[in-house]
Write an enzyme that holds these catalytic residues in place. Structure first.
Site, mmCIF file in Angstrom:
data_model
loop_
_atom_site.group_PDB
_atom_site.id
_atom_site.type_symbol
_atom_site.label_atom_id
_atom_site.label_comp_id
_atom_site.label_asym_id
_atom_site.label_seq_id
_atom_site.Cartn_x
_atom_site.Cartn_y
_atom_site.Cartn_z
ATOM 1 N N ASP A 122 -0.996 1.996 -4.358
ATOM 2 C CA ASP A 122 -1.822 0.892 -4.851
ATOM 3 C C ASP A 122 -3.256 1.330 -5.107
ATOM 4 O OD1 ASP A 122 -2.456 1.121 -2.104
ATOM 5 O OD2 ASP A 122 -3.079 -0.976 -1.999
ATOM 6 N N SER A 136 0.826 -1.200 0.000
ATOM 7 C CA SER A 136 0.000 0.000 0.000
ATOM 8 C C SER A 136 0.867 1.260 0.000
ATOM 9 C CB SER A 136 -0.969 -0.031 1.182
ATOM 10 O OG SER A 136 -1.914 0.999 1.086
#
Length: 597
Positions: free
Chosen positions: A311, A154
């Site tokens: 992401d 992430s």
């Protein structure tokens, strides 16, 4: 495994690693540490195994049982494959969805994951290009798969990577699956096979990405059907060195925003860069992360910045005021803007429910009290928001929106946070503001400020002060929470929480680690309790709400303070005062070792 490892010498653990690891680079890392007699580093790398939890795995990419590497990814995949096969009916035929982002080794980790599942007889729906994280849970639901894995860390720093697991309902895993998978991993540590090319050779592998992407944009298109941007609208977009740009361009086109006409991108951050070369932390929430986007916008005369994390499952926005100053909207401000917009534009007859996490703004609760729609609070994390939304949908509710303050937003038709969808819905929100609120010659910043003022004047003036302390040792976090719980001890062993914070009375106390809630008749919380995660919420004089929790993915102790008063200025003052009281009485950085960011 943990108890056995604690009994072994560091040389025995190194030999165990060498016997299992088939990657020459990571084998050499451990060999070099042994040769240099770097016992301290070997202890950090080998003594404890990387823990599998509701966030899956996340750690620095290095050799060792406590790190992200080929071996630990393969071990996790073997354990997950065995658990899913034993737990989900017809799991092998339903298969697994596997995707990955652009980080170092993400492709290798995805192919090793596929290798483990293929070897166990699973059909593998393999996404063979870079994808943004929301496509994996969407693909799991769309394809009826048994589970999904996304290789991503992430918004963590470049040296990290992660392994995020989704169940067959398209939501992140929740207990008891996390514990069951962890046990299965420990029972399947010896590699069955080690073939990264198996994904290119096995008849069990299919590549449905194009079909899934088309289905995904059909859902997004339904959300913005009938809306079109003003041809004069211009905004700057940054994917923060991540995978978001192609997905954002296609999403923006659904509402008539064309690339290089309405939508512009920050050239230095537009393409995937696993080293995140222009930002220290690739998280739009972090101080300074949007500076380059703002600077580029200034040069082109653009007053709106939209951003995803690498992401692209989170979303942020900033607007430039008439004074030339940029205002970055907080996660809570974005959340209540979305909620208000959706409520105002949903059909009146809709039986709607909206959700937010316990660390998020209470404006949504106030809005539901006044407007009469169903509202629920969940634990932090979209694993809880998504699963609860599915429960409510089965009860007959429509769940058009859920959010948490950490810039995560979920919309109808999806069951996880989605930064691309949030970006698209924010553009639609601006179109609505232009029609419903903006006057002549007003800027987007003025429209957003007017909309927020309309919300606060109707539902109450809420101001938050959210931040975190860096806690480099989990023992420090645990000690801080223990000191808070023992500030007002009971001789009889009863739970006795602090009665005051500064000069404010504690009127409500909930501890979701130990399982205590002052408001219920039996003092048992209504929300799930987890002894493995630290979380306390309290209310002070009914004017401020505080939540503190240990992060499950980062070395942080997170603190959320929200105050409600008769004006924005007063609320802001109360939030600041409470924050200072907490630092002085609870966190005591100089004594505890907590570090301010």
């Amino acid at each position: 495994m943990a108890s056995m490892a604690s009994q072994k010498s560091i040389h025995e653990l190194a030999e165990e690693w060498t016997a299992l690891d088939r990657n020459p680079d990571t084998r050499k890392e451990i060999a070099d540490l042994l040769k240099g007699n770097n016992v301290a580093e070997l202890e950090r790398r080998l003594r404890k195994r990387i823990q599998f939890g509701t966030a899956g795995l996340r750690a620095k990419m290095q050799a060792g049982f406590s790190r992200m590497n080929d071996l630990t990814v393969l071990q996790a995949s073997q354990g997950l494959a065995v658990y899913v096969a034993q737990t989900v009916p017809d799991a092998l035929n339903k298969g697994i969805v596997i995707g990955h982002d652009h980080r170092h080794h993400s492709s290798d980790f995805a192919r090793l994951t596929a290798c483990a599942f293929i070897t166990n007889g699973f059909k593998v729906h393999y996404f063979d290009r870079l994808v943004h994280t929301p496509l994996v849970p969407f693909g799991v639901e769309a394809l009826g798969a048994a589970c999904g894995v996304m290789i991503t860390a992430s918004h963590n720093a470049g040296p990290d990577n992660g392994y995020k697991v989704y169940w067959g309902n398209g939501c992140q895993i929740i207990p008891p699956h996390d514990q069951g998978i962890a046990v299965s991993i420990d029972e399947n540590l010896t590699p069955w096979v080690w073939d990264k090319d198996l994904v290119n050779k096995s008849p069990l592998v299919c590549r449905p990405l194009d079909r899934v992407v088309d289905m995904y944009y059909k859902v997004l298109g339904n959300l913005v059907q009938g809306s079109t941007v003003n041809p004069a609208m211009r905004f700057m977009y940054t994917p923060m060195h991540g995978v978001g740009l192609p997905y954002a361009i296609r999403a923006a086109a659904l509402i008539g925003a064309e690339h290089d006409t309405n939508m512009f991108s920050v050239a230095e951050q537009a393409q995937p860069d696993p080293d995140f070369s222009t930002v220290k932390f690739p998280n739009p929430e972090e101080q300074g992360a949007l500076d380059l986007a703002m600077k580029t916008s200034d040069r082109l005369g653009i007053s709106l910045v939209l951003a995803n994390d690498p992401d692209a499952d989170r979303f942020s926005a900033a607007v430039k005021g008439a004074d030339g100053e940029w205002m970055q909207l907080t996660g809570n401000e974005l959340g209540i803007l979305f909620a208000y917009f959706i409520f105002k534009t949903e059909p009146v007859e809709s039986n709607i429910a909206m959700l937010s996490s316990t660390a998020s703004s209470q404006v949504l609760r106030s809005m539901s009290d006044i407007e009469g729609f169903h509202y629920e609070e969940t634990l932090t994390g979209f694993k809880w928001l998504g699963n609860r939304a599915l429960d409510l949908e089965r009860q007959g509710y429509k769940v058009p929106f859920a959010f948490e303050e950490a810039i995560g937003y979920m919309f109808h038709g999806l069951h996880d946070k989605d930064g691309i969808c949030a970006m698209l819905m924010f553009i639609k929100l601006l179109c609505w503001i232009e029609e419903a609120i903006l006057g002549d010659n007003m800027t987007p910043a003025q429209g957003i400020i007017l909309c927020l003022e309309e919300i606060y004047s109707k539902y109450g003036y809420f101001e938050d002060k959210n931040s975190y302390y860096v806690s480099l040792d989990p023992a420090v976090t645990a000690a801080v929470f223990q000191s808070i719980r023992t500030m007002n001890p009971s001789e009889r062993g009863e739970y006795r929480y602090p009665k005051m914070v500064g000069n404010r009375n504690v009127t409500y106390w909930r501890d979701l680690t130990l399982g205590y809630d002052s408001s219920t008749p039996d003092h048992v919380p209504l929300l799930p309790v987890s002894k493995s995660s630290e979380m306390i919420t309290c209310i002070l004089d009914n004017s401020a709400r505080v939540t503190i929790r240990g992060s499950g993915t980062e070395p942080k102790l997170k603190v959320y303070v929200e105050a409600k008063s008769s004006s924005r200025e007063k609320s802001k003052q109360v939030a600041e005062e409470v924050w200072d009281d907490l630092e002085r009485e609870w966190f005591k950085p100089r004594e505890t070792g907590l570090l301010r960011p």
